[in-house]
Design an enzyme around this catalytic site. Structure first.
Site, PDB file in Angstrom:
ATOM      1  N   ARG A  50       0.830  -1.201   0.000  1.00  0.00           N
ATOM      2  CA  ARG A  50       0.000   0.000   0.000  1.00  0.00           C
ATOM      3  C   ARG A  50       0.867   1.255   0.000  1.00  0.00           C
ATOM      4  O   ARG A  50       1.902   1.298   0.650  1.00  0.00           O
ATOM      5  CB  ARG A  50      -0.934   0.008   1.207  1.00  0.00           C
ATOM      6  CG  ARG A  50      -2.000  -1.086   1.147  1.00  0.00           C
ATOM      7  CD  ARG A  50      -2.862  -1.088   2.389  1.00  0.00           C
ATOM      8  NE  ARG A  50      -2.098  -1.485   3.575  1.00  0.00           N
ATOM      9  CZ  ARG A  50      -2.633  -1.611   4.788  1.00  0.00           C
ATOM     10  NH1 ARG A  50      -3.907  -1.354   4.990  1.00  0.00           N
ATOM     11  NH2 ARG A  50      -1.881  -1.985   5.803  1.00  0.00           N
ATOM     12  N   ASP A  52       0.956   5.667   0.381  1.00  0.00           N
ATOM     13  CA  ASP A  52       0.263   6.781   1.012  1.00  0.00           C
ATOM     14  C   ASP A  52      -0.193   7.812  -0.009  1.00  0.00           C
ATOM     15  O   ASP A  52       0.177   7.750  -1.189  1.00  0.00           O
ATOM     16  CB  ASP A  52       1.187   7.468   2.031  1.00  0.00           C
ATOM     17  CG  ASP A  52       1.476   6.603   3.240  1.00  0.00           C
ATOM     18  OD1 ASP A  52       0.627   5.754   3.570  1.00  0.00           O
ATOM     19  OD2 ASP A  52       2.551   6.777   3.851  1.00  0.00           O
ATOM     20  N   TYR A 110      11.958   0.708  -3.808  1.00  0.00           N
ATOM     21  CA  TYR A 110      11.403   2.065  -3.909  1.00  0.00           C
ATOM     22  C   TYR A 110      12.466   3.005  -4.457  1.00  0.00           C
ATOM     23  O   TYR A 110      13.674   2.791  -4.282  1.00  0.00           O
ATOM     24  CB  TYR A 110      10.983   2.580  -2.529  1.00  0.00           C
ATOM     25  CG  TYR A 110       9.644   2.088  -2.036  1.00  0.00           C
ATOM     26  CD1 TYR A 110       8.489   2.850  -2.206  1.00  0.00           C
ATOM     27  CD2 TYR A 110       9.533   0.867  -1.384  1.00  0.00           C
ATOM     28  CE1 TYR A 110       7.263   2.406  -1.730  1.00  0.00           C
ATOM     29  CE2 TYR A 110       8.312   0.414  -0.907  1.00  0.00           C
ATOM     30  CZ  TYR A 110       7.181   1.200  -1.088  1.00  0.00           C
ATOM     31  OH  TYR A 110       5.964   0.760  -0.625  1.00  0.00           O
ATOM     32  N   ARG A 197      10.525   7.109   3.475  1.00  0.00           N
ATOM     33  CA  ARG A 197      10.499   8.566   3.640  1.00  0.00           C
ATOM     34  C   ARG A 197      11.300   8.996   4.870  1.00  0.00           C
ATOM     35  O   ARG A 197      11.913  10.071   4.874  1.00  0.00           O
ATOM     36  CB  ARG A 197       9.059   9.060   3.722  1.00  0.00           C
ATOM     37  CG  ARG A 197       8.309   8.944   2.387  1.00  0.00           C
ATOM     38  CD  ARG A 197       6.830   9.194   2.544  1.00  0.00           C
ATOM     39  NE  ARG A 197       6.552  10.518   3.074  1.00  0.00           N
ATOM     40  CZ  ARG A 197       5.341  10.906   3.479  1.00  0.00           C
ATOM     41  NH1 ARG A 197       4.320  10.050   3.427  1.00  0.00           N
ATOM     42  NH2 ARG A 197       5.160  12.127   3.937  1.00  0.00           N
TER      43      ARG A 197
END
Length: 262
Positions: A50, A52, A110, A197
């Site tokens: 998932r 954000d 990522y 992040r």
């Protein structure tokens, strides 16, 4: 029949991946609505990871079960005809019943893209994080090497993370400069909520000279999110790639060959 799909999306105008209350725009909601029309019956999808609000997807993978018989080409073309312009299905393939988009994955990758120049952008707005202070990409890369391996990543975990435990195995972390772009790529068996992040936030502080190179290792060892600096903005983050066992025969591609903004 179980079907796997490859998905890409621009997350700028979505409130994240997961379906929420009625009227909230999500990637899952848009995809399930499109697939339901093509299957002519309700379809629910499960994703590899998932994302954000504001986070983009270049290599998201989902699966769903259906009794509708369609060719792979029909799933792709039909879904894309029903999807908004900022979401697209890139491939479809039947998979065995034991395939699971989330639990069958052995690695996820990522990419975090930073536009490092003094003045604000127009073309990359919403697709790269703008950082106006100069960054030393080599220092960022060096600092990040301390995070490789299996560790307790509590210091990089969001307060609301629902993972059962904070241990993750980080397989690769690279930071490189491409002109005005500084690009972080990170690969692990799985990630905690906001983990990438938060890693980016620590490396930005190091690259900007606010913290020494050794600080990344100190944050990791401290296991305390309160001492881990800021969470970097969502707009520079891309869910780049998912790796599965070869026996499933899914398209693999070369995620590093993708254009730097994607």
């Amino acid at each position: 029949m179980r079907i796997a799909l490859g998905i890409e999306y621009d997350g700028s105008a979505f409130r994240g991946w997961q379906t929420q209350e009625e009227g909230v725009r999500t990637v899952q909601g848009a995809l399930e609505a499109a697939l339901t029309r093509i299957a002519d019956r309700p379809v629910a999808v499960t994703c590899a990871g998932r994302t954000d609000a504001g986070v983009h997807g270049a290599g998201q993978v989902v699966h769903f079960d259906t009794g509708a018989v369609r060719s792979a080409h029909a799933w792709v073309m039909g879904s894309n005809s029903q999807l908004p312009p900022d979401v697209a299905v890139t491939w479809a393939q039947p998979v065995p019943e034991d395939f699971h988009a989330r639990f069958s994955a052995v690695a996820r990758r990522y990419r975090y893209v930073i536009l490092n120049r003094r003045y604000r952008p127009a073309l990359t707005a919403g697709r790269a994080t703008h950082w106006y202070r100069p960054l030393d990409a080599r220092s960022m890369h060096e600092a990040g090497q301390a995070l490789l391996g299996e560790h307790d990543f509590s210091a990089f975990r969001a307060a609301g993370c629902q993972a059962e435990h904070p241990r993750r195995a980080l397989y690769a972390l690279e930071v490189a400069r491409h002109g005005d772009l500084v690009v972080l790529e990170v690969e692990a068996n799985a990630f905690l909520h906001h983990m990438v992040r938060n890693i980016a936030g620590v490396l930005l502080a190091i690259g900007g000279g606010e913290r020494p190179i050794a600080w990344a290792a100190e944050v990791l060892a401290g296991r305390d999110r309160r001492h881990g600096g800021v969470t970097a903005p969502a707009d520079g983050l891309y869910f780049l790639h998912v790796q599965y066992p070869q026996r499933f025969g899914l398209p693999s591609g070369n995620p590093s060959a993708l254009p730097v903004l994607f």
